[in-house]
Design a protein around this motif. Structure first.
Motif, PDB file in Angstrom:
ATOM      1  N   MET A  25      13.398  -2.435   9.057  1.00  0.00           N
ATOM      2  CA  MET A  25      12.928  -1.786   7.996  1.00  0.00           C
ATOM      3  C   MET A  25      12.647  -0.378   8.418  1.00  0.00           C
ATOM      4  N   ASP A  26      13.516   0.647   7.778  1.00  0.00           N
ATOM      5  CA  ASP A  26      13.263   2.180   8.170  1.00  0.00           C
ATOM      6  C   ASP A  26      12.509   2.657   6.880  1.00  0.00           C
ATOM      7  N   GLU A  27      11.026   2.849   7.387  1.00  0.00           N
ATOM      8  CA  GLU A  27      10.189   3.548   6.115  1.00  0.00           C
ATOM      9  C   GLU A  27      10.348   2.799   4.950  1.00  0.00           C
ATOM     10  N   PRO A  28      10.049   1.611   4.717  1.00  0.00           N
ATOM     11  CA  PRO A  28      10.604   0.489   3.664  1.00  0.00           C
ATOM     12  C   PRO A  28       9.658   1.209   2.282  1.00  0.00           C
ATOM     13  N   THR A  29       8.481   1.998   2.588  1.00  0.00           N
ATOM     14  CA  THR A  29       7.772   2.095   1.324  1.00  0.00           C
ATOM     15  C   THR A  29       7.518   3.821   1.234  1.00  0.00           C
ATOM     16  N   ALA A  30       8.194   4.423   1.865  1.00  0.00           N
ATOM     17  CA  ALA A  30       7.937   6.169   1.775  1.00  0.00           C
ATOM     18  C   ALA A  30       8.147   6.526   0.352  1.00  0.00           C
ATOM     19  N   ALA A  31       9.012   6.057  -0.292  1.00  0.00           N
ATOM     20  CA  ALA A  31       9.172   6.721  -1.571  1.00  0.00           C
ATOM     21  C   ALA A  31       8.679   5.980  -2.878  1.00  0.00           C
ATOM     22  N   LEU A  32       7.555   4.995  -2.610  1.00  0.00           N
ATOM     23  CA  LEU A  32       7.152   4.189  -3.497  1.00  0.00           C
ATOM     24  C   LEU A  32       5.775   4.442  -3.675  1.00  0.00           C
ATOM     25  N   GLY A  33       5.281   4.135  -5.006  1.00  0.00           N
ATOM     26  CA  GLY A  33       3.886   4.400  -5.659  1.00  0.00           C
ATOM     27  C   GLY A  33       3.128   3.286  -4.894  1.00  0.00           C
ATOM     28  N   VAL A  34       1.744   3.394  -5.258  1.00  0.00           N
ATOM     29  CA  VAL A  34       0.887   2.390  -4.709  1.00  0.00           C
ATOM     30  C   VAL A  34       1.136   0.957  -5.027  1.00  0.00           C
ATOM     31  N   ARG A  35       1.323   0.661  -6.412  1.00  0.00           N
ATOM     32  CA  ARG A  35       1.628  -0.695  -6.650  1.00  0.00           C
ATOM     33  C   ARG A  35       3.108  -1.431  -5.971  1.00  0.00           C
ATOM     34  N   GLU A  36       3.978  -0.431  -6.217  1.00  0.00           N
ATOM     35  CA  GLU A  36       5.162  -1.018  -5.550  1.00  0.00           C
ATOM     36  C   GLU A  36       5.102  -1.125  -4.158  1.00  0.00           C
ATOM     37  N   THR A  37       4.140  -0.241  -3.415  1.00  0.00           N
ATOM     38  CA  THR A  37       4.094  -0.423  -1.808  1.00  0.00           C
ATOM     39  C   THR A  37       3.465  -1.819  -1.583  1.00  0.00           C
ATOM     40  N   ALA A  38       2.498  -2.089  -2.568  1.00  0.00           N
ATOM     41  CA  ALA A  38       1.743  -3.330  -2.342  1.00  0.00           C
ATOM     42  C   ALA A  38       2.776  -4.745  -2.554  1.00  0.00           C
ATOM     43  N   ALA A  39       3.685  -4.371  -3.602  1.00  0.00           N
ATOM     44  CA  ALA A  39       4.627  -5.695  -3.711  1.00  0.00           C
ATOM     45  C   ALA A  39       5.589  -5.813  -2.553  1.00  0.00           C
ATOM     46  N   VAL A  40       6.148  -4.670  -1.776  1.00  0.00           N
ATOM     47  CA  VAL A  40       6.715  -4.544  -0.686  1.00  0.00           C
ATOM     48  C   VAL A  40       6.159  -5.008   0.514  1.00  0.00           C
ATOM     49  N   GLU A  41       4.871  -4.819   0.732  1.00  0.00           N
ATOM     50  CA  GLU A  41       3.943  -5.300   1.764  1.00  0.00           C
ATOM     51  C   GLU A  41       3.629  -6.723   1.875  1.00  0.00           C
ATOM     52  N   LYS A  42       3.527  -7.321   0.337  1.00  0.00           N
ATOM     53  CA  LYS A  42       3.430  -8.625   0.230  1.00  0.00           C
ATOM     54  C   LYS A  42       4.722  -9.399   0.413  1.00  0.00           C
ATOM     55  N   LEU A  43       5.967  -8.647   0.361  1.00  0.00           N
ATOM     56  CA  LEU A  43       7.065  -9.310   0.657  1.00  0.00           C
ATOM     57  C   LEU A  43       7.440  -9.499   2.388  1.00  0.00           C
ATOM     58  N   VAL A  44       6.740  -8.189   2.905  1.00  0.00           N
ATOM     59  CA  VAL A  44       6.902  -8.434   4.387  1.00  0.00           C
ATOM     60  C   VAL A  44       6.133  -9.422   4.891  1.00  0.00           C
ATOM     61  N   ARG A  45       4.906  -9.499   4.402  1.00  0.00           N
ATOM     62  CA  ARG A  45       3.915 -11.049   4.810  1.00  0.00           C
ATOM     63  C   ARG A  45       4.685 -12.002   4.474  1.00  0.00           C
ATOM     64  N   GLY A  46       5.426 -12.452   3.526  1.00  0.00           N
ATOM     65  CA  GLY A  46       6.098 -13.428   3.156  1.00  0.00           C
ATOM     66  C   GLY A  46       7.282 -13.719   4.230  1.00  0.00           C
ATOM     67  N   LEU A  47       7.894 -12.539   4.601  1.00  0.00           N
ATOM     68  CA  LEU A  47       8.954 -12.873   5.564  1.00  0.00           C
ATOM     69  C   LEU A  47       8.221 -13.620   7.136  1.00  0.00           C
ATOM     70  N   ARG A  48       7.267 -12.862   7.434  1.00  0.00           N
ATOM     71  CA  ARG A  48       6.559 -13.331   8.518  1.00  0.00           C
ATOM     72  C   ARG A  48       6.227 -14.874   8.361  1.00  0.00           C
ATOM     73  N   ASP A  49       5.534 -15.223   7.312  1.00  0.00           N
ATOM     74  CA  ASP A  49       5.098 -16.589   6.855  1.00  0.00           C
ATOM     75  C   ASP A  49       6.271 -17.576   7.114  1.00  0.00           C
ATOM     76  N   ARG A  50       7.665 -17.074   6.837  1.00  0.00           N
ATOM     77  CA  ARG A  50       8.890 -17.802   7.043  1.00  0.00           C
ATOM     78  C   ARG A  50       9.536 -17.865   8.398  1.00  0.00           C
ATOM     79  N   GLY A  51       8.618 -16.983   9.232  1.00  0.00           N
ATOM     80  CA  GLY A  51       9.258 -17.098  10.685  1.00  0.00           C
ATOM     81  C   GLY A  51      10.184 -16.055  10.992  1.00  0.00           C
TER      82      GLY A  51
END
Length: 255
Positions: free
Chosen positions: A167-193
């Motif tokens: 992912m190249d700068e995945p949240t560079a153009a996002l607000g605080v709430r949308e950034t949090a949602a993308v970060e949650k998604l990244v953690r979910g990917l890690r949880d899936r291995g």
């Protein structure tokens, strides 16, 4: 120790007289989130292009699960299960979510017709499994928020990149709430291995969601750390050269 998924050793790349990479070595552990940080011109984009087959390094080796590989084209990387989400997302605004997810990878019936029903159903499953909230997979991307668009691009990468997502700068153009949602998604990917490599200037984000960090400076890898070994100030010092890195030659660390 987590086994490495992808390793690079002494990668170099020059464009005429400009040396973009001057010897980059890094290890990306499998099933973890690794950050790639560095100032503008440090070589991050060139390195990613070498790791994804867009460009070939002049010298050096790339290993995938311990085996040396030659990534001559992006298709070579995709065959290994490596997908990339670029800053422009590469989504088509006037197509529906399901059409973007299967763009250039459409499912077809044995007699050649596009299997629209199967793609719609599978798209809904993909988004549900990743806990991505969109009104409908039939909605056009143009009507989506920035965070939803980013999530759709990530979902497409995950659907096809079974091994690693870059992912190249995945949240560079996002607000605080949308950034949090993308970060949650990244953690979910890690949880899936799924292994994730994030290129980011947001050091606070790196500290929040990453397991490891690799620092580039002037086309060279100068440091690699577990995230609990460093703080933001230390990363800034490594990026700017105010502090020596643990990958630099001994004579440079002593200077």
């Amino acid at each position: 120790m987590t086994k490495p998924l992808l390793e690079a050793y002494d990668l170099t790349k020059s464009f005429d007289s400009v040396r973009a990479l001057g010897g980059v070595t890094l290890t990306i552990p499998e099933g973890e989130v690794t950050a790639l940080v560095g100032d503008n011109g440090a070589g991050k984009s060139t390195l990613v292009r070498c790791l994804t087959g867009v460009q070939s390094p002049d010298t050096g080796r790339i290993l995938f699960r311990g085996e040396q590989v030659r990534l001559r084209t992006p298709e070579d990387a995709r065959k290994l299960g490596i997908e990339t989400v670029y800053q422009d997302l590469a989504l088509i605004d006037d197509l529906a979510v399901w059409q973007n997810l299967f763009l250039n990878r459409e499912l077809v019936h044995p007699f050649g017709l596009v299997n629209r029903r199967a793609m719609i159903a599978e798209s809904a499953t993909i988004l549900r499994d990743l806990d991505i909230d969109v009104p409908s997979v039939r909605t056009t991307v143009r009507r989506m928020s920035g965070g939803q668009r980013q999530s759709i691009a990530i979902a497409r990468a995950v659907a096809w990149g079974k091994a690693m997502v870059i992912m190249d700068e995945p949240t560079a153009a996002l607000g605080v709430r949308e950034t949090a949602a993308v970060e949650k998604l990244v953690r979910g990917l890690r949880d899936r291995g799924i292994t994730v490599l994030i290129i980011s200037h947001d050091l606070a984000q790196v500290m929040r969601i990453c397991d490891n960090v690799v620092v580039l400076r002037r086309g060279r890898s100068v440091a690699t750390h577990r995230i609990d070994e460093v703080d933001g100030d230390r990363l800034v010092a490594l990026i700017t050269g105010a502090a020596p890195g643990n990958l630099e030659p001994a004579e440079e660390r002593a200077s």
